[in-house]
Design a protein around this motif. Sequence first.
Motif, PDB file in Angstrom:
ATOM      1  N   ALA A   2      83.002  -1.217  81.986  1.00 53.75           N
ATOM      2  CA  ALA A   2      82.029  -1.408  80.915  1.00 53.75           C
ATOM      3  C   ALA A   2      81.401  -0.083  80.506  1.00 53.75           C
ATOM      4  O   ALA A   2      81.166   0.177  79.316  1.00 53.75           O
ATOM      5  CB  ALA A   2      80.950  -2.402  81.357  1.00 53.75           C
ATOM      6  N   TRP A   5      83.743   1.642  78.267  1.00 51.25           N
ATOM      7  CA  TRP A   5      83.710   1.075  76.911  1.00 51.25           C
ATOM      8  C   TRP A   5      82.519   1.633  76.130  1.00 51.25           C
ATOM      9  O   TRP A   5      82.660   1.999  74.965  1.00 51.25           O
ATOM     10  CB  TRP A   5      83.609  -0.445  76.991  1.00 51.25           C
ATOM     11  CG  TRP A   5      84.806  -1.111  77.577  1.00 51.25           C
ATOM     12  CD1 TRP A   5      86.076  -0.593  77.671  1.00 51.25           C
ATOM     13  CD2 TRP A   5      84.861  -2.412  78.175  1.00 51.25           C
ATOM     14  NE1 TRP A   5      86.913  -1.492  78.283  1.00 51.25           N
ATOM     15  CE2 TRP A   5      86.196  -2.618  78.609  1.00 51.25           C
ATOM     16  CE3 TRP A   5      83.926  -3.409  78.394  1.00 51.25           C
ATOM     17  CZ2 TRP A   5      86.602  -3.791  79.234  1.00 51.25           C
ATOM     18  CZ3 TRP A   5      84.318  -4.579  79.021  1.00 51.25           C
ATOM     19  CH2 TRP A   5      85.645  -4.766  79.432  1.00 51.25           C
ATOM     20  N   THR A   6      81.361   1.681  76.798  1.00 50.42           N
ATOM     21  CA  THR A   6      80.180   2.230  76.129  1.00 50.42           C
ATOM     22  C   THR A   6      80.383   3.689  75.775  1.00 50.42           C
ATOM     23  O   THR A   6      80.047   4.137  74.664  1.00 50.42           O
ATOM     24  CB  THR A   6      78.934   2.085  77.029  1.00 50.42           C
ATOM     25  OG1 THR A   6      78.693   0.707  77.294  1.00 50.42           O
ATOM     26  CG2 THR A   6      77.702   2.677  76.359  1.00 50.42           C
ATOM     27  N   GLU A   9      82.463   3.962  72.691  1.00 50.00           N
ATOM     28  CA  GLU A   9      81.729   3.657  71.464  1.00 50.00           C
ATOM     29  C   GLU A   9      80.776   4.795  71.102  1.00 50.00           C
ATOM     30  O   GLU A   9      80.615   5.135  69.926  1.00 50.00           O
ATOM     31  CB  GLU A   9      80.949   2.348  71.624  1.00 50.00           C
ATOM     32  CG  GLU A   9      81.812   1.108  71.723  1.00 50.00           C
ATOM     33  CD  GLU A   9      82.587   0.840  70.437  1.00 50.00           C
ATOM     34  OE1 GLU A   9      82.073   1.129  69.345  1.00 50.00           O
ATOM     35  OE2 GLU A   9      83.733   0.340  70.539  1.00 50.00           O
ATOM     36  N   THR A  46      74.199   0.527  80.993  1.00 49.87           N
ATOM     37  CA  THR A  46      75.290  -0.378  80.609  1.00 49.87           C
ATOM     38  C   THR A  46      75.442  -1.486  81.644  1.00 49.87           C
ATOM     39  O   THR A  46      75.430  -1.219  82.850  1.00 49.87           O
ATOM     40  CB  THR A  46      76.613   0.395  80.478  1.00 49.87           C
ATOM     41  OG1 THR A  46      76.553   1.259  79.342  1.00 49.87           O
ATOM     42  CG2 THR A  46      77.788  -0.560  80.288  1.00 49.87           C
ATOM     43  N   TRP A  48      77.655  -5.345  82.456  1.00 46.70           N
ATOM     44  CA  TRP A  48      78.705  -6.319  82.128  1.00 46.70           C
ATOM     45  C   TRP A  48      78.458  -7.578  82.937  1.00 46.70           C
ATOM     46  O   TRP A  48      77.995  -7.524  84.087  1.00 46.70           O
ATOM     47  CB  TRP A  48      80.081  -5.757  82.465  1.00 46.70           C
ATOM     48  CG  TRP A  48      81.211  -6.702  82.168  1.00 46.70           C
ATOM     49  CD1 TRP A  48      81.881  -6.828  80.998  1.00 46.70           C
ATOM     50  CD2 TRP A  48      81.797  -7.645  83.071  1.00 46.70           C
ATOM     51  NE1 TRP A  48      82.850  -7.799  81.096  1.00 46.70           N
ATOM     52  CE2 TRP A  48      82.824  -8.321  82.359  1.00 46.70           C
ATOM     53  CE3 TRP A  48      81.547  -7.993  84.393  1.00 46.70           C
ATOM     54  CZ2 TRP A  48      83.590  -9.311  82.943  1.00 46.70           C
ATOM     55  CZ3 TRP A  48      82.311  -8.992  84.985  1.00 46.70           C
ATOM     56  CH2 TRP A  48      83.327  -9.632  84.248  1.00 46.70           C
ATOM     57  N   TRP A  96      77.977  -6.005  77.750  1.00 46.74           N
ATOM     58  CA  TRP A  96      79.379  -6.388  77.540  1.00 46.74           C
ATOM     59  C   TRP A  96      79.624  -7.692  78.275  1.00 46.74           C
ATOM     60  O   TRP A  96      78.954  -8.009  79.253  1.00 46.74           O
ATOM     61  CB  TRP A  96      80.332  -5.313  78.060  1.00 46.74           C
ATOM     62  CG  TRP A  96      80.222  -4.001  77.371  1.00 46.74           C
ATOM     63  CD1 TRP A  96      79.430  -2.942  77.734  1.00 46.74           C
ATOM     64  CD2 TRP A  96      80.924  -3.573  76.200  1.00 46.74           C
ATOM     65  NE1 TRP A  96      79.596  -1.902  76.863  1.00 46.74           N
ATOM     66  CE2 TRP A  96      80.502  -2.249  75.913  1.00 46.74           C
ATOM     67  CE3 TRP A  96      81.861  -4.184  75.376  1.00 46.74           C
ATOM     68  CZ2 TRP A  96      81.001  -1.532  74.831  1.00 46.74           C
ATOM     69  CZ3 TRP A  96      82.365  -3.468  74.301  1.00 46.74           C
ATOM     70  CH2 TRP A  96      81.934  -2.160  74.032  1.00 46.74           C
ATOM     71  N   ARG A 101      80.539 -11.515  72.148  1.00 42.63           N
ATOM     72  CA  ARG A 101      81.315 -11.492  70.900  1.00 42.63           C
ATOM     73  C   ARG A 101      80.960 -12.667  69.984  1.00 42.63           C
ATOM     74  O   ARG A 101      81.161 -12.595  68.772  1.00 42.63           O
ATOM     75  CB  ARG A 101      82.816 -11.499  71.200  1.00 42.63           C
ATOM     76  CG  ARG A 101      83.366 -10.165  71.692  1.00 42.63           C
ATOM     77  CD  ARG A 101      84.866 -10.236  71.839  1.00 42.63           C
ATOM     78  NE  ARG A 101      85.438  -8.951  72.210  1.00 42.63           N
ATOM     79  CZ  ARG A 101      85.800  -8.027  71.340  1.00 42.63           C
ATOM     80  NH1 ARG A 101      85.651  -8.237  70.041  1.00 42.63           N
ATOM     81  NH2 ARG A 101      86.330  -6.878  71.738  1.00 42.63           N
ATOM     82  N   THR A 119      74.670  -5.299  71.960  1.00 41.24           N
ATOM     83  CA  THR A 119      76.028  -5.457  72.474  1.00 41.24           C
ATOM     84  C   THR A 119      76.807  -4.169  72.217  1.00 41.24           C
ATOM     85  O   THR A 119      76.467  -3.397  71.310  1.00 41.24           O
ATOM     86  CB  THR A 119      76.733  -6.633  71.802  1.00 41.24           C
ATOM     87  OG1 THR A 119      76.869  -6.369  70.405  1.00 41.24           O
ATOM     88  CG2 THR A 119      75.932  -7.916  71.981  1.00 41.24           C
ATOM     89  N   GLY A 120      77.836  -3.957  73.012  1.00 42.39           N
ATOM     90  CA  GLY A 120      78.585  -2.713  72.903  1.00 42.39           C
ATOM     91  C   GLY A 120      79.136  -2.432  71.524  1.00 42.39           C
ATOM     92  O   GLY A 120      79.033  -1.309  71.010  1.00 42.39           O
ATOM     93  N   HIS A 121      79.712  -3.458  70.887  1.00 44.02           N
ATOM     94  CA  HIS A 121      80.333  -3.258  69.584  1.00 44.02           C
ATOM     95  C   HIS A 121      79.306  -3.094  68.464  1.00 44.02           C
ATOM     96  O   HIS A 121      79.678  -2.775  67.332  1.00 44.02           O
ATOM     97  CB  HIS A 121      81.264  -4.427  69.261  1.00 44.02           C
ATOM     98  CG  HIS A 121      82.460  -4.495  70.159  1.00 44.02           C
ATOM     99  ND1 HIS A 121      83.422  -3.503  70.206  1.00 44.02           N
ATOM    100  CD2 HIS A 121      82.844  -5.431  71.076  1.00 44.02           C
ATOM    101  CE1 HIS A 121      84.345  -3.825  71.091  1.00 44.02           C
ATOM    102  NE2 HIS A 121      84.026  -4.983  71.636  1.00 44.02           N
TER     103      HIS A 121
END
Length: 251
Positions: A2, A5-6, A9, A46, A48, A96, A101, A119-121
């Motif tokens: 996670a 992923w961060t 981004e 972060t 998850w 995450w 989503r 959220t991450g996205h």
Amino acid sequence: MAEQWTAGELRKLRSRGWRIVNHFLLGREDIDHVLVGPGGAYAIETKWSATSWRSDFGQARLREAVAQAKANARILRLWHPVKSRHVHVEPMVVLWGGGVRDWSDGERISQLDGVTVLTGHALPTWAAVRRVPALNEEQISEVWRALDAQVARRDPLDELAHPVPASLELIAARIGLAFLFGVIGLLFIGELVRRTDLWWLALSVGAASAAPAVLLIRRSVARPAAWGWLIGVGLPVVALSVAETIYRLAV
């Protein structure tokens, strides 16, 4: 994963003037990410979750993450290079998993106890709305130089204990390289058996070719290829040995 992923981004924000440090160490504990740019300075935590963030367990973990982010922001805020330049550090939590989503646009960026939770996205969307400059270029450069100097002074043991997350592109490249060398090793043993029809020769050559790969595992650059080769060559060699043993016992 996670945190990787961060980090991936956050790297996308560099084109907008933001700068990022992952696993920043000031004391015994590390800050997952430090983000500095036109929109201000942030200490980012972060998290998850395999279960829903809306469950009682998820909400408890979220509150813990918020408390950790606030503590990290305070530590960074009191650090002399930041404090002396009158830079305010804000806490942030990036989530995450846990079904994020499916969250609505309004839920993906929110506030909890004075901490930004997103959220991450949603990171690119959040950065896009941070249009009001909170720091000038001089402040950003000075804080970045201090962060960079602190990273350069990190003890090598801390580097090993808290490695900087690799980008998703780098992870994909490593997997692809390992797969490629695994296939090459498999084809190599198969062609050797086809041409010689001698299992013991294939076994000997395969074992000999694995020796350099074992040595190359210690080198981070060659590690994916070395592991791929060992798996591609090792599996057929083991299979040949087992098959030959079974055959001799049966005969």
